[in-house]
Write a protein that holds these residues in place. Structure first.
Motif, PDB file in Angstrom:
ATOM      1  N   LEU A  85      63.735 -96.134   9.169  1.00  0.00           N
ATOM      2  CA  LEU A  85      64.129 -96.914  10.339  1.00  0.00           C
ATOM      3  C   LEU A  85      63.139 -96.754  11.489  1.00  0.00           C
ATOM      4  N   LEU A  86      62.654 -95.538  11.664  1.00  0.00           N
ATOM      5  CA  LEU A  86      61.747 -95.267  12.780  1.00  0.00           C
ATOM      6  C   LEU A  86      60.382 -95.914  12.598  1.00  0.00           C
ATOM      7  N   THR A  87      60.071 -96.371  11.379  1.00  0.00           N
ATOM      8  CA  THR A  87      58.844 -97.157  11.193  1.00  0.00           C
ATOM      9  C   THR A  87      59.069 -98.612  11.592  1.00  0.00           C
ATOM     10  N   LYS A  88      60.334 -98.980  11.738  1.00  0.00           N
ATOM     11  CA  LYS A  88      60.695-100.364  12.050  1.00  0.00           C
ATOM     12  C   LYS A  88      61.086-100.565  13.506  1.00  0.00           C
ATOM     13  N   GLU A  89      61.656 -99.522  14.122  1.00  0.00           N
ATOM     14  CA  GLU A  89      62.161 -99.648  15.490  1.00  0.00           C
ATOM     15  C   GLU A  89      62.227 -98.283  16.155  1.00  0.00           C
ATOM     16  N   SER A  90      62.341 -98.279  17.470  1.00  0.00           N
ATOM     17  CA  SER A  90      62.434 -97.013  18.203  1.00  0.00           C
ATOM     18  C   SER A  90      63.816 -96.398  18.010  1.00  0.00           C
ATOM     19  N   ASN A  91      63.921 -95.109  18.239  1.00  0.00           N
ATOM     20  CA  ASN A  91      65.200 -94.436  18.013  1.00  0.00           C
ATOM     21  C   ASN A  91      66.312 -94.996  18.900  1.00  0.00           C
ATOM     22  N   ASP A  92      65.977 -95.456  20.099  1.00  0.00           N
ATOM     23  CA  ASP A  92      67.028 -95.988  20.962  1.00  0.00           C
ATOM     24  C   ASP A  92      67.450 -97.410  20.572  1.00  0.00           C
ATOM     25  N   ALA A  93      66.779 -98.012  19.596  1.00  0.00           N
ATOM     26  CA  ALA A  93      67.184 -99.319  19.074  1.00  0.00           C
ATOM     27  C   ALA A  93      68.076 -99.188  17.836  1.00  0.00           C
ATOM     28  N   ILE A  94      68.165 -97.981  17.272  1.00  0.00           N
ATOM     29  CA  ILE A  94      69.006 -97.747  16.092  1.00  0.00           C
ATOM     30  C   ILE A  94      70.466 -97.716  16.541  1.00  0.00           C
ATOM     31  N   LEU A  95      71.311 -98.383  15.783  1.00  0.00           N
ATOM     32  CA  LEU A  95      72.731 -98.453  16.130  1.00  0.00           C
ATOM     33  C   LEU A  95      73.338 -97.053  16.280  1.00  0.00           C
ATOM     34  N   PRO A  96      74.260 -96.876  17.213  1.00  0.00           N
ATOM     35  CA  PRO A  96      74.862 -95.557  17.413  1.00  0.00           C
ATOM     36  C   PRO A  96      75.810 -95.151  16.282  1.00  0.00           C
ATOM     37  N   GLU A  97      76.336 -96.138  15.569  1.00  0.00           N
ATOM     38  CA  GLU A  97      77.261 -95.853  14.471  1.00  0.00           C
ATOM     39  C   GLU A  97      77.096 -96.925  13.396  1.00  0.00           C
ATOM     40  N   PHE A  98      76.916 -96.476  12.136  1.00  0.00           N
ATOM     41  CA  PHE A  98      76.746 -97.448  11.054  1.00  0.00           C
ATOM     42  C   PHE A  98      76.916 -96.760   9.705  1.00  0.00           C
ATOM     43  N   GLU A  99      77.128 -97.585   8.682  1.00  0.00           N
ATOM     44  CA  GLU A  99      77.138 -97.103   7.306  1.00  0.00           C
ATOM     45  C   GLU A  99      75.710 -97.201   6.793  1.00  0.00           C
ATOM     46  N   LEU A 100      75.290 -96.234   6.004  1.00  0.00           N
ATOM     47  CA  LEU A 100      73.920 -96.241   5.512  1.00  0.00           C
ATOM     48  C   LEU A 100      73.610 -97.550   4.779  1.00  0.00           C
ATOM     49  N   SER A 101      74.584 -98.087   4.088  1.00  0.00           N
ATOM     50  CA  SER A 101      74.374 -99.342   3.354  1.00  0.00           C
ATOM     51  C   SER A 101      74.091-100.522   4.272  1.00  0.00           C
ATOM     52  N   ASP A 102      74.413-100.405   5.559  1.00  0.00           N
ATOM     53  CA  ASP A 102      74.145-101.487   6.513  1.00  0.00           C
ATOM     54  C   ASP A 102      72.651-101.712   6.724  1.00  0.00           C
ATOM     55  N   ILE A 103      71.844-100.688   6.491  1.00  0.00           N
ATOM     56  CA  ILE A 103      70.406-100.800   6.753  1.00  0.00           C
ATOM     57  C   ILE A 103      69.796-101.969   5.994  1.00  0.00           C
ATOM     58  N   SER A 104      70.234-102.165   4.747  1.00  0.00           N
ATOM     59  CA  SER A 104      69.644-103.234   3.933  1.00  0.00           C
ATOM     60  C   SER A 104      69.993-104.628   4.450  1.00  0.00           C
ATOM     61  N   GLN A 105      71.028-104.751   5.278  1.00  0.00           N
ATOM     62  CA  GLN A 105      71.340-106.048   5.882  1.00  0.00           C
ATOM     63  C   GLN A 105      70.281-106.435   6.914  1.00  0.00           C
ATOM     64  N   TYR A 106      69.722-105.429   7.569  1.00  0.00           N
ATOM     65  CA  TYR A 106      68.699-105.666   8.591  1.00  0.00           C
ATOM     66  C   TYR A 106      67.281-105.623   7.998  1.00  0.00           C
ATOM     67  N   PHE A 107      67.119-104.766   6.995  1.00  0.00           N
ATOM     68  CA  PHE A 107      65.812-104.579   6.365  1.00  0.00           C
ATOM     69  C   PHE A 107      65.999-104.643   4.846  1.00  0.00           C
ATOM     70  N   PRO A 108      65.864-105.837   4.257  1.00  0.00           N
ATOM     71  CA  PRO A 108      66.137-106.032   2.830  1.00  0.00           C
ATOM     72  C   PRO A 108      65.322-105.129   1.903  1.00  0.00           C
ATOM     73  N   GLU A 109      64.163-104.658   2.343  1.00  0.00           N
ATOM     74  CA  GLU A 109      63.319-103.806   1.508  1.00  0.00           C
ATOM     75  C   GLU A 109      63.775-102.350   1.485  1.00  0.00           C
ATOM     76  N   TYR A 110      64.787-101.997   2.292  1.00  0.00           N
ATOM     77  CA  TYR A 110      65.222-100.610   2.430  1.00  0.00           C
ATOM     78  C   TYR A 110      65.548 -99.941   1.098  1.00  0.00           C
ATOM     79  N   GLU A 111      66.418-100.540   0.310  1.00  0.00           N
ATOM     80  CA  GLU A 111      66.863 -99.879  -0.927  1.00  0.00           C
ATOM     81  C   GLU A 111      65.696 -99.641  -1.880  1.00  0.00           C
ATOM     82  N   LYS A 112      64.820-100.606  -2.025  1.00  0.00           N
ATOM     83  CA  LYS A 112      63.665-100.445  -2.898  1.00  0.00           C
ATOM     84  C   LYS A 112      62.766 -99.301  -2.410  1.00  0.00           C
ATOM     85  N   GLU A 113      62.533 -99.283  -1.097  1.00  0.00           N
ATOM     86  CA  GLU A 113      61.669 -98.251  -0.516  1.00  0.00           C
ATOM     87  C   GLU A 113      62.296 -96.868  -0.591  1.00  0.00           C
ATOM     88  N   ILE A 114      63.583 -96.776  -0.304  1.00  0.00           N
ATOM     89  CA  ILE A 114      64.231 -95.474  -0.234  1.00  0.00           C
ATOM     90  C   ILE A 114      64.394 -94.855  -1.629  1.00  0.00           C
TER      91      ILE A 114
END
Length: 90
Positions: free
Chosen positions: A57-86
């Protein structure tokens, strides 16, 4: 940058992101066992997965832009490449 992870419940973690300069942020992350197994097959710990996810996430946005509360699976909704990369961490 430092990423501190504290396990709050079986599925909830509190993550603090402490940059060398800037704002310290805190995030509550939910990680369901099924999603953890799907991403890692159990080859890394849950905390290692969360740390790697924040590093991603920190390669994509600053820490203060990361949501304060979320499910880890939500990341792929914003960054479709997340699951493949992780999955490369396992």
């Amino acid at each position: 940058m430092t990423i501190d992870i504290y396990k709050k419940t079986d599925t909830e973690y509190v993550v603090s992101v402490v940059p060398e300069k800037g704002i310290v942020t805190q995030h509550t992350v939910t990680l369901h066992p099924r999603y953890y197994k799907m991403l890692t097959g159990g080859s890394v710990t849950e905390k290692e997965l969360i740390a790697a996810s924040f590093e991603f996430l920190l390669t994509k946005e600053s820490n203060d832009a990361i949501l304060p509360e979320f499910e880890l699976s939500d990341i792929s909704q914003y960054f479709p490449e997340y699951e493949k990369e992780i999955k490369k961490i396992s």
